[in-house]
Design a protein around this motif. Structure first.
Motif, PDB file in Angstrom:
ATOM      1  N   ALA A   1      -0.549 -14.138 -26.260  1.00 18.35           N
ATOM      2  CA  ALA A   1      -0.153 -15.545 -26.215  1.00 18.35           C
ATOM      3  C   ALA A   1       1.224 -15.702 -25.575  1.00 18.35           C
ATOM      4  CB  ALA A   1      -0.156 -16.142 -27.622  1.00 18.35           C
ATOM      5  N   LEU A   2       2.127 -14.771 -25.875  1.00 18.79           N
ATOM      6  CA  LEU A   2       3.472 -14.817 -25.289  1.00 18.79           C
ATOM      7  C   LEU A   2       3.407 -14.761 -23.769  1.00 18.79           C
ATOM      8  CD1 LEU A   2       6.606 -14.607 -25.624  1.00 18.79           C
ATOM      9  CD2 LEU A   2       6.298 -12.122 -25.687  1.00 18.79           C
ATOM     10  N   VAL A   3       2.588 -13.853 -23.235  1.00 20.63           N
ATOM     11  CA  VAL A   3       2.478 -13.698 -21.783  1.00 20.63           C
ATOM     12  C   VAL A   3       1.785 -14.896 -21.152  1.00 20.63           C
ATOM     13  CG1 VAL A   3       1.343 -12.353 -19.969  1.00 20.63           C
ATOM     14  CG2 VAL A   3       2.555 -11.181 -21.819  1.00 20.63           C
ATOM     15  N   MET A   4       0.689 -15.332 -21.749  1.00 19.52           N
ATOM     16  CA  MET A   4      -0.139 -16.368 -21.143  1.00 19.52           C
ATOM     17  C   MET A   4       0.466 -17.769 -21.243  1.00 19.52           C
ATOM     18  SD  MET A   4      -2.438 -14.512 -19.906  1.00 19.52           S
ATOM     19  CE  MET A   4      -3.487 -15.815 -19.253  1.00 19.52           C
ATOM     20  N   HIS A   5       1.420 -17.971 -22.161  1.00 18.73           N
ATOM     21  CA  HIS A   5       1.975 -19.313 -22.346  1.00 18.73           C
ATOM     22  C   HIS A   5       3.487 -19.337 -22.098  1.00 18.73           C
ATOM     23  CE1 HIS A   5      -1.911 -20.675 -23.718  1.00 18.73           C
ATOM     24  NE2 HIS A   5      -1.946 -19.680 -24.607  1.00 18.73           N
ATOM     25  N   LYS A   6       4.264 -18.780 -23.005  1.00 12.01           N
ATOM     26  CA  LYS A   6       5.723 -18.877 -22.875  1.00 12.01           C
ATOM     27  C   LYS A   6       6.240 -18.195 -21.607  1.00 12.01           C
ATOM     28  CE  LYS A   6       6.911 -19.326 -27.782  1.00 12.01           C
ATOM     29  NZ  LYS A   6       7.695 -18.743 -28.903  1.00 12.01           N
ATOM     30  N   ALA A   7       5.754 -16.981 -21.342  1.00  9.37           N
ATOM     31  CA  ALA A   7       6.231 -16.271 -20.148  1.00  9.37           C
ATOM     32  C   ALA A   7       5.792 -16.984 -18.875  1.00  9.37           C
ATOM     33  CB  ALA A   7       5.734 -14.829 -20.158  1.00  9.37           C
ATOM     34  N   LYS A   8       4.566 -17.462 -18.864  1.00 11.31           N
ATOM     35  CA  LYS A   8       4.087 -18.207 -17.694  1.00 11.31           C
ATOM     36  C   LYS A   8       4.946 -19.451 -17.457  1.00 11.31           C
ATOM     37  CE  LYS A   8       0.452 -20.763 -18.176  1.00 11.31           C
ATOM     38  NZ  LYS A   8       0.974 -22.138 -17.882  1.00 11.31           N
ATOM     39  N   ASP A   9       5.247 -20.152 -18.524  1.00  9.41           N
ATOM     40  CA  ASP A   9       6.073 -21.350 -18.392  1.00  9.41           C
ATOM     41  C   ASP A   9       7.487 -21.004 -17.923  1.00  9.41           C
ATOM     42  OD1 ASP A   9       3.911 -22.811 -19.231  1.00  9.41           O
ATOM     43  OD2 ASP A   9       4.603 -23.019 -21.319  1.00  9.41           O
ATOM     44  N   ALA A  10       7.968 -19.811 -18.281  1.00 11.18           N
ATOM     45  CA  ALA A  10       9.287 -19.356 -17.836  1.00 11.18           C
ATOM     46  C   ALA A  10       9.237 -18.743 -16.439  1.00 11.18           C
ATOM     47  CB  ALA A  10       9.853 -18.346 -18.831  1.00 11.18           C
TER      48      ALA A  10
ATOM     49  N   ARG B   1      14.509 -13.430 -17.847  1.00 16.77           N
ATOM     50  CA  ARG B   1      13.694 -14.543 -18.337  1.00 16.77           C
ATOM     51  C   ARG B   1      12.807 -14.120 -19.505  1.00 16.77           C
ATOM     52  NH1 ARG B   1      11.407 -17.137 -12.628  1.00 16.77           N
ATOM     53  NH2 ARG B   1      13.313 -18.295 -12.050  1.00 16.77           N
ATOM     54  N   PHE B   2      12.175 -12.958 -19.350  1.00 14.75           N
ATOM     55  CA  PHE B   2      11.273 -12.506 -20.417  1.00 14.75           C
ATOM     56  C   PHE B   2      12.054 -12.191 -21.684  1.00 14.75           C
ATOM     57  CE2 PHE B   2       8.531  -9.305 -22.509  1.00 14.75           C
ATOM     58  CZ  PHE B   2       7.425 -10.114 -22.708  1.00 14.75           C
ATOM     59  N   ALA B   3      13.194 -11.541 -21.531  1.00 19.94           N
ATOM     60  CA  ALA B   3      14.004 -11.170 -22.696  1.00 19.94           C
ATOM     61  C   ALA B   3      14.464 -12.408 -23.460  1.00 19.94           C
ATOM     62  CB  ALA B   3      15.199 -10.342 -22.257  1.00 19.94           C
ATOM     63  N   SER B   4      14.687 -13.515 -22.747  1.00 24.52           N
ATOM     64  CA  SER B   4      15.148 -14.739 -23.410  1.00 24.52           C
ATOM     65  C   SER B   4      14.094 -15.323 -24.346  1.00 24.52           C
ATOM     66  CB  SER B   4      15.545 -15.787 -22.372  1.00 24.52           C
ATOM     67  OG  SER B   4      14.403 -16.304 -21.703  1.00 24.52           O
ATOM     68  N   LEU B   5      12.837 -14.896 -24.159  1.00 23.99           N
ATOM     69  CA  LEU B   5      11.751 -15.379 -25.012  1.00 23.99           C
ATOM     70  C   LEU B   5      11.601 -14.548 -26.280  1.00 23.99           C
ATOM     71  CD1 LEU B   5       9.058 -15.857 -22.205  1.00 23.99           C
ATOM     72  CD2 LEU B   5      10.699 -17.565 -23.065  1.00 23.99           C
ATOM     73  N   LEU B   6      12.291 -13.413 -26.323  1.00 27.61           N
ATOM     74  CA  LEU B   6      12.174 -12.481 -27.446  1.00 27.61           C
ATOM     75  C   LEU B   6      13.365 -12.624 -28.382  1.00 27.61           C
ATOM     76  CD1 LEU B   6      11.152  -9.327 -25.361  1.00 27.61           C
ATOM     77  CD2 LEU B   6       9.613 -10.939 -26.516  1.00 27.61           C
ATOM     78  N   HIS B   7      13.132 -12.312 -29.616  1.00 20.69           N
ATOM     79  CA  HIS B   7      14.202 -12.366 -30.606  1.00 20.69           C
ATOM     80  C   HIS B   7      14.283 -11.016 -31.311  1.00 20.69           C
ATOM     81  CE1 HIS B   7      14.407 -16.700 -30.047  1.00 20.69           C
ATOM     82  NE2 HIS B   7      13.087 -16.724 -30.163  1.00 20.69           N
ATOM     83  N   PRO B   8      15.476 -10.504 -31.500  1.00 21.04           N
ATOM     84  CA  PRO B   8      15.593  -9.232 -32.230  1.00 21.04           C
ATOM     85  C   PRO B   8      14.954  -9.353 -33.600  1.00 21.04           C
ATOM     86  CG  PRO B   8      17.709  -9.885 -31.272  1.00 21.04           C
ATOM     87  CD  PRO B   8      16.789 -11.066 -31.138  1.00 21.04           C
ATOM     88  N   PRO B   9      14.249  -8.291 -34.069  1.00 17.62           N
ATOM     89  CA  PRO B   9      13.643  -8.359 -35.397  1.00 17.62           C
ATOM     90  C   PRO B   9      14.707  -8.544 -36.484  1.00 17.62           C
ATOM     91  CG  PRO B   9      13.647  -6.104 -34.542  1.00 17.62           C
ATOM     92  CD  PRO B   9      14.080  -6.996 -33.421  1.00 17.62           C
TER      93      PRO B   9
END
Length: 431
Positions: free
Chosen positions: A372-381, A420-428
């Protein structure tokens, strides 16, 4: 030199029913002096509108085809490949792998994927258990899964397929169990998608396991010539400091004919040429040729003659120089991509530093499934990666991984994409 296998034991019923084409069997006789053919339905070459062909390569060198070469390229030709190209590829395999038995052959195909799937059909029937890397190439899954093979994924790590895990899976089956796997499909170099390269010691252990458990090894190795090692690339302008590291293949270890090897020109010369080739025991290669006789007849003669003339122009030294440059090119891109990962992805993902190929495999922290991250948030970014689930042997399996290819994007865009991709991730969250 060991005793060769009884190859008939491994052939599927479908493959065993393939018979030689009576018309294709006549093709080699056309080269006999004085032969008059009223046999095959070959079109008259006088009607071909192409009357000349030449192409230019790096360095401004122009290469032209003679009329005989053009005629051969445009006409039907032998199923294994144009004889001149087949001889060049056999010489290449002899130099690189030094085969340990004599009864081996080469066959040219429309990309290595073509002969790879033909080999799988030759060896795997519906319901068979098949050993594969986990994760593994999605193109192989696209063929094996509809075949209804039961894929047994062998875990991998930074150093490739894990022999102990392979042994553990095999020991679940008795030697007489008809369900015991008979085929291992593996990508040992610059593995797609994980980027890992199997170490020499592991390769020897895996080949010994194949011998002990009577496995046929499908060695899919399109990144063999993109092996550059773990050290950083030399600075720009000091290319002479780099030498492509040697690499021992499963085919080079094979003494009894249980390895079929698949190579590709796509990553070295051009993907659009669609030239790949398989190498292995003549009995297996002949079965693959029979399949090709029933489908494409042979690989594009024009693509084959372009490769043949290029290799003839280069010679062994020119080939070695070119693959050295290709490996160094990807080595520098590897270095840049890893620097970007260290800059933006620390604490958000783990990754393997590849020693070959063109991929980095990111294991994302705190995420169960990356799809879902790749297909939605990453695509939008506006950044594209491939979700790890695409490479799982068992369909429907979730994966927290993504594959990033560093082959075509500019250095600036690699940096921007990873940022861009890293900005969508949050440290655990820390417990």
């Amino acid at each position: 030199m060991g005793k060769l296998l009884d190859f008939s034991r491994y052939i599927t019923p479908l493959s065993s029913r393939r018979k030689p084409s009576a018309i294709r069997a006549l093709t080699p006789f056309l080269s006999i002096d004085g032969m008059i053919s009223l046999g095959g339905g070959m079109p008259n070459p006088a009607l071909f509108p192409f009357k000349g062909m030449s192409f230019q390569i790096e360095g401004g060198v122009s290469i032209s085809l003679s009329q005989d070469e053009l005629k051969a390229a445009l006409q039907y030709s032998p199923t294994p490949g144009l004889p001149g190209l087949v001889e060049q590829l056999k010489a290449l395999q002899t130099r690189e792998h030094k085969p340990r038995y004599n009864e081996w052959a080469v066959s040219v195909s429309g990309g290595s994927q073509d002969c790879l799937t033909k080999a799988m059909e030759m060896l795997v029937k519906p319901g068979d258990n098949v050993l594969v890397d986990n994760p593994t190439y999605s193109g192989a899954l696209a063929f094996l899964q509809p075949l209804d093979a039961k894929l047994l994924g062998i875990p991998t790590d930074d150093h490739g397929l894990i022999p102990q895990e392979m042994r553990r899976i095999l020991e679940r089956f008795s030697s007489k169990d008809p369900a015991k796997p008979r085929v291992l499909y593996t990508i040992p170099t610059g593995q797609n998608p994980s980027g890992s390269t199997c170490t020499p010691e592991r390769r020897r252990q895996i080949y010994q396991l194949a011998c002990d458990h009577d496995l046929i090894v499908i060695e899919d190795d399109p990144y063999f010539f993109l092996h550059y090692g773990t050290a950083p690339a030399p600075p720009e302008g000091q290319d002479h400091l780099f030498t492509r590291p040697p690499l021992e293949s499963y085919f080079s270890m094979d003494t009894c004919g249980r390895v079929i090897r698949f190579d590709s020109m796509s990553k070295i010369l051009s993907s659009g040429l669609r030239i790949g080739f398989c190498t292995g025991p003549s009995d297996f290669i002949n079965k693959i040729n029979l399949h090709q006789q029933a489908t494409t007849l042979h690989t594009s003669g024009v693509s084959q003659i372009l490769v043949q003339k290029l290799l003839q122009q280069w010679g062994e030294d020119g080939w070695n120089k070119h693959v050295q440059q290709v490996a160094l090119f990807y080595m520098r891109r590897r270095d840049h991509t890893i620097k970007c990962a260290e800059k933006y992805m620390k604490g958000k993902a783990q990754w393997t530093v590849p020693s070959a190929g063109m991929f980095v495999w990111f294991q994302l922290e705190g995420i169960e499934d990356s799809s879902a991250l790749v297909m939605h948030k990453a695509k939008d970014a506006k950044v594209l990666l491939v979700p790890g689930a695409a490479f799982c042997p068992v369909a429907g399996t979730k994966s927290n991984c993504v594959r990033a290819a560093f082959s075509t994007a500019s250095y600036e865009n690699i940096d921007l994409a990873i940022q861009r991709f890293a900005s969508l991730l949050h440290p655990p969250a820390k417990l």
